[in-house]
Write a protein that holds these residues in place. Structure first.
Motif, PDB file in Angstrom:
ATOM      1  N   LEU A 136      61.453 -26.887  -7.269  1.00 12.28           N
ATOM      2  CA  LEU A 136      61.479 -27.020  -8.724  1.00 12.28           C
ATOM      3  C   LEU A 136      62.699 -27.822  -9.165  1.00 12.28           C
ATOM      4  O   LEU A 136      62.606 -28.697 -10.036  1.00 12.28           O
ATOM      5  CB  LEU A 136      61.501 -25.638  -9.385  1.00 12.28           C
ATOM      6  CG  LEU A 136      60.277 -24.738  -9.204  1.00 12.28           C
ATOM      7  CD1 LEU A 136      60.520 -23.383  -9.858  1.00 12.28           C
ATOM      8  CD2 LEU A 136      59.035 -25.392  -9.791  1.00 12.28           C
ATOM      9  N   PHE A 137      63.828 -27.521  -8.561  1.00  9.00           N
ATOM     10  CA  PHE A 137      65.060 -28.241  -8.885  1.00  9.00           C
ATOM     11  C   PHE A 137      64.935 -29.725  -8.569  1.00  9.00           C
ATOM     12  O   PHE A 137      65.326 -30.581  -9.376  1.00  9.00           O
ATOM     13  CB  PHE A 137      66.231 -27.629  -8.109  1.00  9.00           C
ATOM     14  CG  PHE A 137      67.481 -28.459  -8.150  1.00  9.00           C
ATOM     15  CD1 PHE A 137      68.270 -28.513  -9.299  1.00  9.00           C
ATOM     16  CD2 PHE A 137      67.875 -29.193  -7.039  1.00  9.00           C
ATOM     17  CE1 PHE A 137      69.421 -29.292  -9.339  1.00  9.00           C
ATOM     18  CE2 PHE A 137      69.030 -29.971  -7.072  1.00  9.00           C
ATOM     19  CZ  PHE A 137      69.802 -30.014  -8.219  1.00  9.00           C
ATOM     20  N   SER A 156      66.885 -31.977 -14.674  1.00  8.57           N
ATOM     21  CA  SER A 156      68.252 -31.596 -14.321  1.00  8.57           C
ATOM     22  C   SER A 156      68.579 -31.970 -12.887  1.00  8.57           C
ATOM     23  O   SER A 156      69.698 -32.411 -12.577  1.00  8.57           O
ATOM     24  CB  SER A 156      68.462 -30.092 -14.527  1.00  8.57           C
ATOM     25  OG  SER A 156      68.474 -29.762 -15.892  1.00  8.57           O
ATOM     26  N   GLY A 157      67.597 -31.803 -11.990  1.00  9.01           N
ATOM     27  CA  GLY A 157      67.805 -32.174 -10.598  1.00  9.01           C
ATOM     28  C   GLY A 157      68.037 -33.656 -10.429  1.00  9.01           C
ATOM     29  O   GLY A 157      68.921 -34.088  -9.672  1.00  9.01           O
ATOM     30  N   HIS A 158      67.258 -34.464 -11.141  1.00 14.34           N
ATOM     31  CA  HIS A 158      67.430 -35.910 -11.075  1.00 14.34           C
ATOM     32  C   HIS A 158      68.787 -36.314 -11.669  1.00 14.34           C
ATOM     33  O   HIS A 158      69.490 -37.167 -11.106  1.00 14.34           O
ATOM     34  CB  HIS A 158      66.309 -36.613 -11.842  1.00 14.34           C
ATOM     35  CG  HIS A 158      64.986 -36.564 -11.149  1.00 14.34           C
ATOM     36  ND1 HIS A 158      64.749 -37.171  -9.934  1.00 14.34           N
ATOM     37  CD2 HIS A 158      63.816 -35.974 -11.494  1.00 14.34           C
ATOM     38  CE1 HIS A 158      63.502 -36.961  -9.555  1.00 14.34           C
ATOM     39  NE2 HIS A 158      62.908 -36.236 -10.479  1.00 14.34           N
ATOM     40  N   ALA A 159      69.161 -35.703 -12.788  1.00 14.09           N
ATOM     41  CA  ALA A 159      70.437 -36.026 -13.420  1.00 14.09           C
ATOM     42  C   ALA A 159      71.601 -35.626 -12.518  1.00 14.09           C
ATOM     43  O   ALA A 159      72.606 -36.344 -12.410  1.00 14.09           O
ATOM     44  CB  ALA A 159      70.540 -35.310 -14.770  1.00 14.09           C
ATOM     45  N   SER A 209      77.426 -34.379 -17.505  1.00 15.35           N
ATOM     46  CA  SER A 209      77.050 -33.243 -18.349  1.00 15.35           C
ATOM     47  C   SER A 209      76.307 -32.168 -17.556  1.00 15.35           C
ATOM     48  O   SER A 209      76.279 -31.003 -17.953  1.00 15.35           O
ATOM     49  CB  SER A 209      76.184 -33.710 -19.516  1.00 15.35           C
ATOM     50  OG  SER A 209      74.918 -34.172 -19.062  1.00 15.35           O
ATOM     51  N   VAL A 210      75.719 -32.567 -16.417  1.00 16.59           N
ATOM     52  CA  VAL A 210      74.992 -31.613 -15.572  1.00 16.59           C
ATOM     53  C   VAL A 210      75.866 -31.110 -14.436  1.00 16.59           C
ATOM     54  O   VAL A 210      75.987 -29.909 -14.218  1.00 16.59           O
ATOM     55  CB  VAL A 210      73.711 -32.264 -14.999  1.00 16.59           C
ATOM     56  CG1 VAL A 210      72.997 -31.299 -14.052  1.00 16.59           C
ATOM     57  CG2 VAL A 210      72.784 -32.667 -16.122  1.00 16.59           C
ATOM     58  N   VAL A 261      66.401 -25.359 -15.003  1.00 15.03           N
ATOM     59  CA  VAL A 261      65.326 -25.714 -14.077  1.00 15.03           C
ATOM     60  C   VAL A 261      64.063 -24.931 -14.398  1.00 15.03           C
ATOM     61  O   VAL A 261      62.955 -25.490 -14.423  1.00 15.03           O
ATOM     62  CB  VAL A 261      65.763 -25.465 -12.618  1.00 15.03           C
ATOM     63  CG1 VAL A 261      64.574 -25.571 -11.662  1.00 15.03           C
ATOM     64  CG2 VAL A 261      66.847 -26.455 -12.213  1.00 15.03           C
ATOM     65  N   LEU A 262      64.202 -23.648 -14.667  1.00 12.76           N
ATOM     66  CA  LEU A 262      63.036 -22.825 -15.008  1.00 12.76           C
ATOM     67  C   LEU A 262      62.398 -23.297 -16.310  1.00 12.76           C
ATOM     68  O   LEU A 262      61.168 -23.406 -16.411  1.00 12.76           O
ATOM     69  CB  LEU A 262      63.455 -21.363 -15.125  1.00 12.76           C
ATOM     70  CG  LEU A 262      63.882 -20.676 -13.831  1.00 12.76           C
ATOM     71  CD1 LEU A 262      64.354 -19.253 -14.121  1.00 12.76           C
ATOM     72  CD2 LEU A 262      62.731 -20.648 -12.827  1.00 12.76           C
TER      73      LEU A 262
END
Length: 214
Positions: free
Chosen positions: A38-39, A44-47, A54-55, A68-69
């Motif tokens: 999922l991440f 958010s995972g890509h960022a 910021s992430v 992620v959820l």
């Protein structure tokens, strides 16, 4: 070697990813591979992989898990983590993979495709007691084993070209192409003109032909 982002953010990134996995597995009850998948595909995972400050520095590991959820369509989460005084294997796996991703600039999806995060968790013994460079060397070995083809060979096959056809199209000798594809020569050290000719024939950028793991 080109890193994914500035080293000044690395320690925070490692802590965040470690806490995210620890929280997801031990508090939320997720299978480690399922949550990491999922991440990997989440915004958010890509960022995170591209070094979005910021992430990687602006969110805690718990906040990252929440995001992620939510981004995966699983709703909002407000569960708070339990206090743990010992670092779990899942925490170490996130911490170590964050370092490896920073070092290689590979996407998390490509890393997990070669070495599932559950396999990294199993590497806790003995690698958590070793220098991180030992872990990276083992990850490099496993990545090469899972991806025996070079980027050049993959691109050429995807276009349906033989080595001879690529040679005729690019003006680069068949022998040179073979040496790059078999890693007898390091394509990362190729002359810019050679890379340019190959990339034009394969309809890609020169950087797409470079090897991330050598």
């Amino acid at each position: 070697m080109t890193h994914a982002y500035d080293e000044m953010y690395l320690e925070k990134a490692q802590t965040s990813l470690g806490l995210m996995l620890d929280f997801a597995v031990h508090d939320l009850g997720y299978d480690v591979d399922s949550f990491f998948s999922l991440f990997c595909v989440s915004p958010s995972g890509h960022a995170f992989a591209y070094g979005d400050v910021s992430v990687i520095a602006g969110r805690s590991g718990i906040e990252l898990a929440y995001d992620v959820l939510y981004e995966s369509g699983l709703g909002e989460c407000t569960l708070r983590p339990q206090v743990r005084f010992d670092r779990t294997p899942e925490y170490w796996a996130g911490w170590a993979v964050a370092y490896y991703q920073w070092r290689t600039a590979l996407s998390f999806s490509r890393i997990a495709g070669a070495v599932p995060i559950s396999d990294v968790v199993c590497m806790y013994h003995p690698f958590h007691e070793m220098d991180i460079s030992c872990f990276c060397e083992e990850m490099d070995r496993l990545y090469r084993k899972a991806n025996p083809d070079t980027a050049l060979a993959q691109r050429r096959r995807n276009t349906g070209m033989t080595q001879k056809e690529l040679s005729l199209s690019s003006g680069v000798s068949v022998r040179t192409i073979q040496q790059y594809e078999q890693r007898q020569k390091d394509i990362n050290k190729a002359q810019a003109e050679t890379l340019l000719r190959l990339s034009r024939s394969l309809f890609c950028n020169m950087e797409d032909l470079l090897e991330k793991i050598v």
